[in-house]
Design a protein around this motif. Structure first.
Motif, PDB file in Angstrom:
ATOM      1  N   GLU A 102       0.822  -1.199   0.000  1.00 21.45           N
ATOM      2  CA  GLU A 102       0.000   0.000   0.000  1.00 21.45           C
ATOM      3  C   GLU A 102       0.865   1.260   0.000  1.00 21.45           C
ATOM      4  O   GLU A 102       1.942   1.292   0.591  1.00 21.45           O
ATOM      5  CB  GLU A 102      -0.921   0.018   1.223  1.00 21.45           C
ATOM      6  N   LYS A 103       0.343   2.286  -0.663  1.00 24.74           N
ATOM      7  CA  LYS A 103       0.956   3.606  -0.622  1.00 24.74           C
ATOM      8  C   LYS A 103      -0.123   4.624  -0.263  1.00 24.74           C
ATOM      9  O   LYS A 103      -1.232   4.576  -0.782  1.00 24.74           O
ATOM     10  CB  LYS A 103       1.588   3.968  -1.967  1.00 24.74           C
ATOM     11  N   TRP A 104       0.226   5.553   0.627  1.00 16.06           N
ATOM     12  CA  TRP A 104      -0.688   6.614   1.056  1.00 16.06           C
ATOM     13  C   TRP A 104      -0.255   7.922   0.395  1.00 16.06           C
ATOM     14  O   TRP A 104       0.862   8.380   0.591  1.00 16.06           O
ATOM     15  CB  TRP A 104      -0.648   6.723   2.584  1.00 16.06           C
ATOM     16  N   ILE A 105      -1.133   8.461  -0.414  1.00 22.66           N
ATOM     17  CA  ILE A 105      -0.901   9.762  -1.039  1.00 22.66           C
ATOM     18  C   ILE A 105      -1.979  10.712  -0.519  1.00 22.66           C
ATOM     19  O   ILE A 105      -3.173  10.464  -0.715  1.00 22.66           O
ATOM     20  CB  ILE A 105      -0.979   9.677  -2.573  1.00 22.66           C
ATOM     21  N   SER A 106      -1.569  11.782   0.151  1.00 20.24           N
ATOM     22  CA  SER A 106      -2.551  12.738   0.647  1.00 20.24           C
ATOM     23  C   SER A 106      -2.511  14.011  -0.192  1.00 20.24           C
ATOM     24  O   SER A 106      -1.455  14.395  -0.705  1.00 20.24           O
ATOM     25  CB  SER A 106      -2.302  13.062   2.123  1.00 20.24           C
ATOM     26  N   VAL A 107      -3.670  14.633  -0.333  1.00 21.59           N
ATOM     27  CA  VAL A 107      -3.790  15.872  -1.104  1.00 21.59           C
ATOM     28  C   VAL A 107      -4.526  16.895  -0.245  1.00 21.59           C
ATOM     29  O   VAL A 107      -5.670  16.667   0.169  1.00 21.59           O
ATOM     30  CB  VAL A 107      -4.555  15.654  -2.422  1.00 21.59           C
ATOM     31  N   GLN A 108      -3.859  18.030   0.018  1.00 17.42           N
ATOM     32  CA  GLN A 108      -4.485  19.136   0.740  1.00 17.42           C
ATOM     33  C   GLN A 108      -5.106  20.081  -0.276  1.00 17.42           C
ATOM     34  O   GLN A 108      -4.403  20.776  -1.008  1.00 17.42           O
ATOM     35  CB  GLN A 108      -3.452  19.860   1.604  1.00 17.42           C
ATOM     36  N   HIS A 109      -6.422  20.093  -0.353  1.00 14.68           N
ATOM     37  CA  HIS A 109      -7.114  20.883  -1.373  1.00 14.68           C
ATOM     38  C   HIS A 109      -7.322  22.328  -0.942  1.00 14.68           C
ATOM     39  O   HIS A 109      -7.322  23.236  -1.767  1.00 14.68           O
ATOM     40  CB  HIS A 109      -8.466  20.231  -1.690  1.00 14.68           C
ATOM     41  N   ASP A 110      -7.543  22.576   0.346  1.00 11.35           N
ATOM     42  CA  ASP A 110      -7.818  23.925   0.831  1.00 11.35           C
ATOM     43  C   ASP A 110      -6.645  24.419   1.662  1.00 11.35           C
ATOM     44  O   ASP A 110      -5.935  23.650   2.312  1.00 11.35           O
ATOM     45  CB  ASP A 110      -9.077  23.923   1.712  1.00 11.35           C
ATOM     46  N   GLU A 111      -6.443  25.726   1.626  1.00  8.91           N
ATOM     47  CA  GLU A 111      -5.407  26.310   2.482  1.00  8.91           C
ATOM     48  C   GLU A 111      -5.765  26.027   3.940  1.00  8.91           C
ATOM     49  O   GLU A 111      -6.926  26.122   4.343  1.00  8.91           O
ATOM     50  CB  GLU A 111      -5.298  27.809   2.223  1.00  8.91           C
ATOM     51  N   ARG A 112      -4.750  25.705   4.732  1.00 10.93           N
ATOM     52  CA  ARG A 112      -4.997  25.366   6.121  1.00 10.93           C
ATOM     53  C   ARG A 112      -4.067  26.123   7.040  1.00 10.93           C
ATOM     54  O   ARG A 112      -3.032  26.667   6.601  1.00 10.93           O
ATOM     55  CB  ARG A 112      -4.824  23.858   6.357  1.00 10.93           C
ATOM     56  N   GLU A 113      -4.379  26.176   8.312  1.00 13.11           N
ATOM     57  CA  GLU A 113      -3.515  26.778   9.311  1.00 13.11           C
ATOM     58  C   GLU A 113      -2.635  25.702   9.926  1.00 13.11           C
ATOM     59  O   GLU A 113      -3.062  24.582  10.154  1.00 13.11           O
ATOM     60  CB  GLU A 113      -4.357  27.438  10.398  1.00 13.11           C
ATOM     61  N   TYR A 114      -1.379  26.090  10.189  1.00  8.09           N
ATOM     62  CA  TYR A 114      -0.397  25.132  10.721  1.00  8.09           C
ATOM     63  C   TYR A 114      -0.018  25.403  12.169  1.00  8.09           C
ATOM     64  O   TYR A 114       0.602  24.556  12.808  1.00  8.09           O
ATOM     65  CB  TYR A 114       0.867  25.123   9.846  1.00  8.09           C
ATOM     66  N   GLY A 115      -0.372  26.529  12.685  1.00  5.96           N
ATOM     67  CA  GLY A 115      -0.056  26.829  14.079  1.00  5.96           C
ATOM     68  C   GLY A 115       1.337  27.371  14.269  1.00  5.96           C
ATOM     69  O   GLY A 115       1.528  28.439  14.851  1.00  5.96           O
ATOM     70  N   LEU A 116       2.357  26.678  13.755  1.00  3.11           N
ATOM     71  CA  LEU A 116       3.740  27.084  13.980  1.00  3.11           C
ATOM     72  C   LEU A 116       4.045  28.457  13.382  1.00  3.11           C
ATOM     73  O   LEU A 116       4.678  29.288  14.002  1.00  3.11           O
ATOM     74  CB  LEU A 116       4.694  26.029  13.398  1.00  3.11           C
ATOM     75  N   LEU A 117       3.572  28.717  12.173  1.00  6.38           N
ATOM     76  CA  LEU A 117       3.900  29.976  11.487  1.00  6.38           C
ATOM     77  C   LEU A 117       2.701  30.892  11.366  1.00  6.38           C
ATOM     78  O   LEU A 117       2.798  31.988  10.780  1.00  6.38           O
ATOM     79  CB  LEU A 117       4.474  29.674  10.096  1.00  6.38           C
ATOM     80  N   ASP A 118       1.553  30.437  11.816  1.00  3.75           N
ATOM     81  CA  ASP A 118       0.342  31.255  11.656  1.00  3.75           C
ATOM     82  C   ASP A 118       0.109  32.148  12.889  1.00  3.75           C
ATOM     83  O   ASP A 118       0.514  31.826  13.989  1.00  3.75           O
ATOM     84  CB  ASP A 118      -0.873  30.350  11.452  1.00  3.75           C
TER      85      ASP A 118
END
Length: 492
Positions: free
Chosen positions: A476-492
């Motif tokens: 198995e391989k896991w490929i993730s796709v972030q479609h919407d801009e998100r907050e990361y906490g560290l730099l936000d």
């Protein structure tokens, strides 16, 4: 190369690496002997570790291109290999008799299994890509895909040399894996070079199929522990399987192991004794008992014990034994002198321990008589060991509970059988027997493409056939796709 000529004794003195027939780098060869006559009829290369390296290197280089080949194009070659196998079926049956001592019925049965391996492979495909929403993040999707593992090493045995190679080889090829095969040194042609010739004739791309022949003591560790393969398929004894697994583990290679067995056949007092004894004879004496899933112990209720022993002895005495290359016989020879010595010792030790020899127990050359031992306990040599010969030890028991206890009193757990008229009782017995495969009112020498084949305990790891072998050959391989801009906490 002509198979007919090869059976007559010529031209199997090269192995198949990277799409070509090559000599062993050391220049040595091994004799291939007909166990019925104990005379050599061919020579094959004695590969070195350098040859194993070359085969794996070729497979590794061919892997990206073969994986990228469309499923339809891969299947076209697999289908052509199946067609070629069918065209050569008579030659293969003859070769199994000459090289492995297979009687006609066993050889034809193995041919059918081999064809089924290719037929099943043609229907194999990776599961559809699955898409899931993230459990934690909005606008994120996970794509789960399955891809070929890569190079597959196959170390196959001598008892069913073709089928126990192709049950891994055919699905591996169909799913996009390249392969390196090392057949047993007793059956290097039927277990390897014959298949290499088909691959060469069919036109598989260079490096997709590779076959090296040689002594396991010299190249076995390199086959199992090489850094290139991602899976090692091994069929053989538990002792050797542990070494294969250890070598594979050092390279983080997945071991798919089908190992030894000590198959129990539980017979209850309500059964038709003649039918049960007939089934028991087939389960113990097919291919001279040289089958990992054969009946190794007959565990029989005391109420029908004497009758069962008598009828099993009658069936044993009815079997014809001889050279399967010249006669239509039920049983052929044992594969080699080492097997003969081992079986003879188990029988003699059991008699010394108190068993009664009902019939058999003698050998002429490599032909060992079908043997029935009564008065056996689970501790006797022929019962507590995987004897791997035409020997039927019969153990009396007084209850279902005792039968299950005796059946499970072994380190093995490969195949078992239950002879019982009451369906619910039979199923209860089957559920309590510690075995990967249990067959009710039939013998355990069964292998079907739509059922998982494999064992528990010291009898192995993994499963063969259909979607179960697919699980061994895909990862198995896991490929993730972030479609919407998100907050990361560290730099936000």
């Amino acid at each position: 190369m002509s198979l007919g000529d090869s059976i007559a004794g010529s031209e199997w003195d090269q192995m198949y690496i990277d799409g070509g027939w090559v000599d062993a780098t050391g220049g040595e060869t091994l004799e291939v002997t007909n166990p019925s006559t104990q005379k050599a009829f061919a020579e094959v290369p004695a590969a070195t570790t350098q040859d194993v390296d070359a085969a794996y290197e070729a497979a590794g280089e061919a892997q990206p291109g073969w994986e990228a080949t469309s499923r339809a194009d891969r299947n076209e070659l697999v289908k052509t290999a199946l067609d070629t196998l069918r065209e050569r079926s008579d030659d293969l049956v003859e070769l199994l008799a000459r090289e492995g001592g297979s009687a006609s019925g066993k050889a034809k049965g193995e041919l059918a299994l081999t064809q089924s391996d290719f037929e099943t492979a043609l229907d194999l495909a990776p599961p559809e890509e699955e898409v899931r929403d993230s459990a934690f993040v909005e606008g994120k999707r996970h794509h789960i895909v399955e891809e070929p593992v890569g190079v597959v090493g196959i170390i196959s045995p001598w008892n069913y040399p073709v089928h126990l190679t192709t049950r891994a080889l055919a699905p591996a090829l169909a799913l996009g894996c390249t392969v390196v095969v090392k057949p047993a040194s007793d059956t290097p042609i039927s277990g390897g070079l014959f298949l290499a010739e088909i691959a060469d004739e069919v036109g598989f791309p260079d490096g997709v199929v590779n076959v090296v022949t040689g002594r396991g003591a010299e190249i076995g560790d390199r086959m199992a522990g090489h850094p290139v393969p991602r899976v090692i398929s091994f069929t053989g004894s538990t002792a050797v399987g542990k070494r294969v697994a250890s070598q594979a583990g050092n390279s983080i290679t997945l071991p798919a192991l089908e190992l030894g067995g000590n198959g129990p056949n539980v017979v209850t007092e309500d059964i038709d004794v003649d039918r049960a004894a007939r089934i028991g004879a087939v389960g113990s004496f097919t291919h001279q008992g040289q089958v990992c899933i054969s009946i190794n112990r007959h565990i029989v209720h005391e109420d029908v014990y004497d009758d069962y022993v008598e009828k099993l002895t009658t069936y044993a005495n009815s079997l014809d034994m001889g050279d399967p290359t010249t006669d239509d016989v039920d049983l052929g020879p044992l594969i080699n002198e080492s097997q003969l010595d081992s079986i003879t010792e188990f029988v003699n030790q059991s008699i010394e321990q108190g068993a009664t020899l009902e019939t058999g127990g003698e050998a002429d050359e490599l032909f060992f008589e079908p043997t029935v031992l009564s008065g056996v306990t689970n501790e006797m040599a022929a019962a507590c060991n995987e004897h791997f010969g035409p020997v039927a030890p019969v153990i009396p028991v007084g209850s279902d509970e005792e039968a299950v206890e005796v059946a499970n009193d072994t380190e093995y757990g490969l195949a078992a059988s239950v002879q019982c008229e009451d369906d619910a009782r039979a199923r209860s017995l089957a559920d309590r027997i510690e075995s990967g495969m249990v067959h009710i009112n039939d013998h355990p020498i069964q292998d079907e493409p739509n059922a998982p084949f494999g064992g528990l305990k010291q009898s192995g790891l993994g499963r063969y056939n259909d979607e179960w072998v697919r699980d061994e050959l895909l990862e198995e391989k896991w490929i993730s796709v972030q479609h919407d801009e998100r907050e990361y906490g560290l730099l936000d």
